[in-house]
Design a protein around this motif. Structure first.
Motif, PDB file in Angstrom:
ATOM      1  N   TYR A   9       0.834  -1.207   0.000  1.00  0.00           N
ATOM      2  CA  TYR A   9       0.000   0.000   0.000  1.00  0.00           C
ATOM      3  C   TYR A   9       0.867   1.256   0.000  1.00  0.00           C
ATOM      4  O   TYR A   9       0.569   2.237  -0.699  1.00  0.00           O
ATOM      5  CB  TYR A   9      -0.913  -0.022   1.224  1.00  0.00           C
ATOM      6  CG  TYR A   9      -1.840   1.171   1.319  1.00  0.00           C
ATOM      7  CD1 TYR A   9      -2.937   1.290   0.475  1.00  0.00           C
ATOM      8  CD2 TYR A   9      -1.609   2.183   2.248  1.00  0.00           C
ATOM      9  CE1 TYR A   9      -3.792   2.389   0.556  1.00  0.00           C
ATOM     10  CE2 TYR A   9      -2.447   3.281   2.338  1.00  0.00           C
ATOM     11  CZ  TYR A   9      -3.533   3.380   1.495  1.00  0.00           C
ATOM     12  OH  TYR A   9      -4.375   4.456   1.570  1.00  0.00           O
ATOM     13  N   ARG A  10       1.968   1.223   0.765  1.00  0.00           N
ATOM     14  CA  ARG A  10       2.890   2.358   0.796  1.00  0.00           C
ATOM     15  C   ARG A  10       3.597   2.537  -0.553  1.00  0.00           C
ATOM     16  O   ARG A  10       3.823   3.668  -1.006  1.00  0.00           O
ATOM     17  CB  ARG A  10       3.914   2.155   1.906  1.00  0.00           C
ATOM     18  CG  ARG A  10       3.353   2.374   3.301  1.00  0.00           C
ATOM     19  CD  ARG A  10       4.305   1.892   4.362  1.00  0.00           C
ATOM     20  NE  ARG A  10       5.643   2.444   4.169  1.00  0.00           N
ATOM     21  CZ  ARG A  10       6.735   1.966   4.752  1.00  0.00           C
ATOM     22  NH1 ARG A  10       6.636   0.905   5.547  1.00  0.00           N
ATOM     23  NH2 ARG A  10       7.907   2.520   4.538  1.00  0.00           N
ATOM     24  N   ILE A  11       3.947   1.422  -1.200  1.00  0.00           N
ATOM     25  CA  ILE A  11       4.565   1.514  -2.528  1.00  0.00           C
ATOM     26  C   ILE A  11       3.581   2.139  -3.515  1.00  0.00           C
ATOM     27  O   ILE A  11       3.956   2.967  -4.358  1.00  0.00           O
ATOM     28  CB  ILE A  11       5.000   0.121  -3.032  1.00  0.00           C
ATOM     29  CG1 ILE A  11       6.053  -0.477  -2.098  1.00  0.00           C
ATOM     30  CG2 ILE A  11       5.579   0.212  -4.442  1.00  0.00           C
ATOM     31  CD1 ILE A  11       6.392  -1.918  -2.426  1.00  0.00           C
ATOM     32  N   TYR A  12       2.323   1.758  -3.381  1.00  0.00           N
ATOM     33  CA  TYR A  12       1.267   2.319  -4.248  1.00  0.00           C
ATOM     34  C   TYR A  12       1.193   3.842  -4.112  1.00  0.00           C
ATOM     35  O   TYR A  12       0.925   4.551  -5.074  1.00  0.00           O
ATOM     36  CB  TYR A  12      -0.069   1.676  -3.882  1.00  0.00           C
ATOM     37  CG  TYR A  12      -1.254   2.265  -4.603  1.00  0.00           C
ATOM     38  CD1 TYR A  12      -1.515   1.963  -5.937  1.00  0.00           C
ATOM     39  CD2 TYR A  12      -2.123   3.147  -3.939  1.00  0.00           C
ATOM     40  CE1 TYR A  12      -2.608   2.511  -6.601  1.00  0.00           C
ATOM     41  CE2 TYR A  12      -3.203   3.698  -4.583  1.00  0.00           C
ATOM     42  CZ  TYR A  12      -3.448   3.378  -5.915  1.00  0.00           C
ATOM     43  OH  TYR A  12      -4.521   3.922  -6.569  1.00  0.00           O
ATOM     44  N   HIS A  13       1.484   4.323  -2.891  1.00  0.00           N
ATOM     45  CA  HIS A  13       1.429   5.771  -2.646  1.00  0.00           C
ATOM     46  C   HIS A  13       2.782   6.455  -2.795  1.00  0.00           C
ATOM     47  O   HIS A  13       2.944   7.606  -2.379  1.00  0.00           O
ATOM     48  CB  HIS A  13       0.861   6.041  -1.257  1.00  0.00           C
ATOM     49  CG  HIS A  13      -0.640   5.912  -1.198  1.00  0.00           C
ATOM     50  ND1 HIS A  13      -1.495   6.852  -1.739  1.00  0.00           N
ATOM     51  CD2 HIS A  13      -1.422   4.934  -0.688  1.00  0.00           C
ATOM     52  CE1 HIS A  13      -2.748   6.478  -1.544  1.00  0.00           C
ATOM     53  NE2 HIS A  13      -2.732   5.311  -0.910  1.00  0.00           N
ATOM     54  N   GLY A  14       3.787   5.743  -3.349  1.00  0.00           N
ATOM     55  CA  GLY A  14       5.033   6.400  -3.716  1.00  0.00           C
ATOM     56  C   GLY A  14       6.261   6.053  -2.901  1.00  0.00           C
ATOM     57  O   GLY A  14       7.362   6.511  -3.235  1.00  0.00           O
TER      58      GLY A  14
END
Length: 417
Positions: A9-14
């Protein structure tokens, strides 16, 4: 459990792997990030995301269970049982696509593809792809792969074994092919310079809490005992009875049976008796695990079956089955070593041996069923006993899955409260 969803989820947000995250288990999020991206693109919310990712886990797990059955059905009805056990089993009772579950799932599938494939190149390529996925879950496997490859290449060069070398090339090609997207991401977003800055922090994290073998020998022994001897104390008529001593007693009985087996000059004639006796002991451990359900002992439930499977393996005459079981033992050793960087305690070793533990059922069935010298009545009695043991073990697994919770009381106790 939210940890397994948090990183993708954090990767999805950058956020960037290695740079914004130091946890050694982060590479497994490479596998779940595409799922997260698709999920967020469709739903645009995190509401109910944990339960939905559990459904995704069940879907993936069911597909792999079906693939295992398709590969193993040549061994008879026991293949159905193996597939069901695989579908129900979840390391630490976590129904999530985690580094523990995916490493075990794809490692198991890779072993079966490699051993049961009809075409050398295709089976090695498929197994290599599964291994590459397992490496993302347990990065230490990459080091083991390189060391193993060096030994294999030297062996093939000396023996002029081009067949094994050809299989290794296909296996490696699959690993490299799946590694390319990861390497592109790494060099594009992180780079060598950034990685060198992060390495001290990553090893500090490992030293702090992410290693089975960190600390003193006494700490390691305590985690080993605590994992393989789940503790729950019952007060029966004023007598305090601990599940630790019950399971320890059965482990000792298994060792005694093995000792008698090794000393028995007619052990091959008495093999079936030894196998059935050990099977009963394995069922007893499953029942005691149910009594200790609040400790969530699911990891070790099928581990004792190794003691039965290895004994049967010694006298197994089925070439394909011997290759399959032999590969599963090799995988168990490699996976166990890779778990030395895990923070799950020594009980994670039982997860590494789960494929060999479950495949033990096939070896046991083959040895018991293929005894042509034995009377039909005795053979049928043996079949009834062994299937009864397997059914009871399966019921115990279902009970643990329904009631066991990670680091909490049983589901039944929580409902009462």
């Amino acid at each position: 459990v939210s940890f397994y969803v948090d990183i993708p989820y954090r990767i999805y947000h950058g956020d960037i792997l290695f740079w914004d995250e130091w946890n050694l288990a982060q590479l497994s999020s490479v596998l779940t990030y595409p799922i997260m991206k698709i999920y967020m693109s469709i739903f645009h919310t995190t509401e109910a995301i944990l339960i939905n990712f559990r459904y995704i886990y069940v879907f993936v797990n069911t597909i792999i269970a079906f693939m295992l059955y398709k590969k193993l059905r040549c061994f008879g009805n026991v293949a159905v049982l193996v597939a069901i056990i695989f579908a129900l089993y979840a390391p630490f009772n976590h129904s999530m696509l985690s580094y523990n579950s995916m490493g075990m799932m794809f490692g198991f599938l890779g072993v079966v593809i490699l051993a049961m494939g009809k075409n050398l190149e295709c089976s090695c390529f498929g197994s290599g792809a599964c291994f590459a996925i397992a490496v993302l879950c347990q990065p230490v496997l990459a080091v083991e792969y390189f060391l193993f490859s060096i030994v294999l290449i030297i062996y093939c060069s000396i023996k002029h074994n081009h067949k094994i070398l050809r299989g290794w090339c296909c296996f490696t090609a699959a690993c490299v092919l799946l590694a390319i997207p990861v390497l592109i991401y790494f060099f594009h977003n992180v780079g060598i310079e950034r990685l060198l800055q992060c390495i001290p922090g990553m090893f500090m994290d490992m030293g702090a809490e992410h290693s089975v073998v960190s600390g003193t020998i006494s700490v390691f022994v305590r985690t080993l005992v605590g994992g393989f001897l789940p503790k729950t104390v019952y007060n029966i008529f004023g007598i305090h009875i601990s599940t630790v001593y019950l399971i320890l007693g059965i482990y000792l009985l298994i060792i005694v049976v093995w000792g008698i087996f090794l000393l028995d000059k007619k052990r091959q004639e008495h093999l079936k008796t030894y196998l059935l006796l050990l099977s009963v002991f394995c069922v007893a451990i499953s029942f005691i695990c149910c009594l200790a359900v609040k400790t969530n002992p699911i990891n070790i439930m099928y581990f004792p079956w190794l003691s039965v499977g290895i004994m049967a393996f010694i006298y197994s005459k089925n070439r394909n089955l011997n290759k399959l079981y032999g590969y599963s033992i090799i995988w168990g050793i490699l996976h166990t070593i890779s778990y030395c960087t895990s923070n799950g305690g020594a009980v994670v070793f039982a997860v590494a041996w789960f494929p060999a533990s479950v495949l033990s059922l096939i070896v046991i069935q083959k040895v018991i069923y293929d005894n042509e010298k034995e009377e039909t009545t005795k053979r049928n009695i043996g079949k009834v006993i062994i299937w009864s043991c397997w059914t009871l073990s399966l019921c115990s697994l279902i009970f643990i899955r329904a009631n066991g919770l990670f680091h909490d009381e049983s589901r039944t106790m929580l409902i009462r409260e």
